[in-house]
Scaffold this motif. Structure first.
Motif: not given
Length: 170
Positions: A130-155
Motif C-alpha cells: 500500500s501507499a504510506v504517508l510520511d508525516v512530519k510533526g512536532e513530536k517526530g515522523e510517522y509512517l502511516i499506511p494509506c489504508v482503512k481502518p488506519v486512515l478514516d477519511s481524507v478531505s
C-alpha cells in the motif's frame, strides 16, 4: 506555464547502455500510463520546468527506459539522473468519487479522531502492499499506511486526513 500546474509523474534513473538511454521510474499506475502524455516536462530540484521536446520510451523487462531530447551517449544520459518528469495538471485523467492523486495529499494536516495533530504529509511512499504517508510533526515522523481502518477519511476540501486512533501515537 505556471509551475504549480505541473505535477511530477516520474523521475529519470541511472543510464542504460551506451546510446543515451536511461532507466525511468514512473509514478503512474500502471507504469505505462506515463507513455500516454503528449507533453512531458523536466526539472531538477527547484528549477523551472522545461518542455522535453522529444522523449522516446521503450519497455525493458517490465520497466521503462527512455532517451530524452536526442541524448546520444552514456555520458550525457548519466547527467540526466534524478531529473523529475512532469505533466500539466489538466492532462491527468479525471478522478472517480473518493479518489485522489498522491500529489494532492502532500501538505495535508493529519489528525486523529481526538483532534490531536500528528503533522503534515511530506511525502507518499509506495511500498508494494500500500501507499504510506510520511508525516512530519512536532513530536517526530510517522509512517502511516494509506489504508482503512488506519486512515478514516481524507478531505482535500478541508486540507485534512483523519487517522483513527490516538493510542497509535503512544
Amino acid at each position: 506555464m505556471e509551475p504549480n500546474r505541473i505535477v511530477v509523474v516520474g523521475r529519470i534513473g541511472s543510464a542504460y547502455g551506451i546510446k543515451g538511454w536511461t532507466h525511468v521510474h514512473s509514478f503512474t499506475e500502471p507504469i505505462t500510463n506515463l507513455l500516454e502524455f503528449e507533453k512531458l516536462y523536466g526539472r531538477r530540484g527547484d528549477e523551472h520546468w522545461e518542455h522535453l521536446v522529444s522523449v522516446e520510451f521503450q519497455r525493458h523487462r517490465g520497466e521503462l527506459i527512455a532517451r530524452i531530447n536526442g541524448c546520444e551517449d552514456r555520458t550525457i544520459a548519466e547527467k540526466l539522473r534524478n531529473l523529475e518528469l512532469g505533466v500539466h495538471r489538466d492532462a491527468l485523467p479525471p478522478l472517480q468519487t473518493d479518489e485522489f492523486y498522491w500529489v494532492d495529499l502532500i501538505g495535508l494536516v493529519v489528525v486523529n479522531t481526538e483532534d490531536i495533530t500528528l503533522g503534515k504529509v511530506s511525502n507518499v511512499i509506495e511500498t508494494g502492499a500500500s501507499a504510506v504517508l510520511d508525516v512530519k510533526g512536532e513530536k517526530g515522523e510517522y509512517l502511516i499506511p494509506c489504508v482503512k481502518p488506519v486512515l478514516d477519511s481524507v478531505s482535500l476540501a478541508e486540507n485534512v486526513i483523519v487517522r483513527w486512533d490516538a493510542d497509535w501515537m503512544a
